[in-house]
Design an enzyme around this catalytic site. Sequence first.
Site, PDB file in Angstrom:
ATOM      1  N   CYS A  84     -33.342  -5.531 -24.995  1.00 52.12           N
ATOM      2  CA  CYS A  84     -33.729  -4.392 -25.837  1.00 52.12           C
ATOM      3  C   CYS A  84     -34.709  -4.858 -26.914  1.00 52.12           C
ATOM      4  O   CYS A  84     -35.733  -4.227 -27.155  1.00 52.12           O
ATOM      5  CB  CYS A  84     -32.506  -3.787 -26.516  1.00 52.12           C
ATOM      6  N   CYS A  97     -31.698   0.113 -17.748  1.00 47.64           N
ATOM      7  CA  CYS A  97     -31.180   1.275 -18.480  1.00 47.64           C
ATOM      8  C   CYS A  97     -32.132   2.461 -18.458  1.00 47.64           C
ATOM      9  O   CYS A  97     -31.758   3.557 -18.847  1.00 47.64           O
ATOM     10  CB  CYS A  97     -30.927   0.903 -19.934  1.00 47.64           C
ATOM     11  N   ASP A 153     -34.841   2.760 -20.325  1.00 47.43           N
ATOM     12  CA  ASP A 153     -35.533   2.961 -21.597  1.00 47.43           C
ATOM     13  C   ASP A 153     -37.001   2.554 -21.462  1.00 47.43           C
ATOM     14  O   ASP A 153     -37.337   1.635 -20.712  1.00 47.43           O
ATOM     15  CB  ASP A 153     -34.862   2.147 -22.715  1.00 47.43           C
ATOM     16  N   CYS A 209     -32.808   2.973 -26.641  1.00 45.16           N
ATOM     17  CA  CYS A 209     -31.744   2.603 -27.566  1.00 45.16           C
ATOM     18  C   CYS A 209     -32.325   2.242 -28.932  1.00 45.16           C
ATOM     19  O   CYS A 209     -33.522   1.983 -29.076  1.00 45.16           O
ATOM     20  CB  CYS A 209     -30.945   1.431 -26.995  1.00 45.16           C
TER      21      CYS A 209
END
Length: 136
Positions: free
Chosen positions: A109, A38, A40, A64
Amino acid sequence: MPTRQESIDFILDHFENPRRRGRLENADLVLEGGNPGCGDVVTLYLKLDAETRIVDIGFEGEGCTISQAAASLLTEHVLGRTLREVAEMSPDPLVDELGRDVVSTRLKCATLALNTLKNAEKQYRNGQARAEVQAT
Ligand code: FES
């Protein structure tokens, strides 16, 4: 066990009021991690004592809500631990505190900051080895 709503509130609190967010100017070690899926990112700044115990920690990041909340929570979990202890840490206490049913589908995450920090010992040893070679 916290309810799903309690877990969401807990995550949002860490996201909106991050603990120890910010760069440490006098860091002994800086670690950068990212989630290739992603994009991040998280950067961790560590201040260590002679036994590689984390005496101060800060983080910066873009990503996120769960990844940034988990980074904030992680700083509270690892203060006072050595790099060896961190390398052996299980993600379970963090995942449980964030709320397993909320983050179980987002484990990448939830563990981005922890997995970044787990490289600390290796990176620290490499840095020391490099300094030793340069000094000879
Ligand atoms: Fe990228 Fe969560 S979506 S770390």
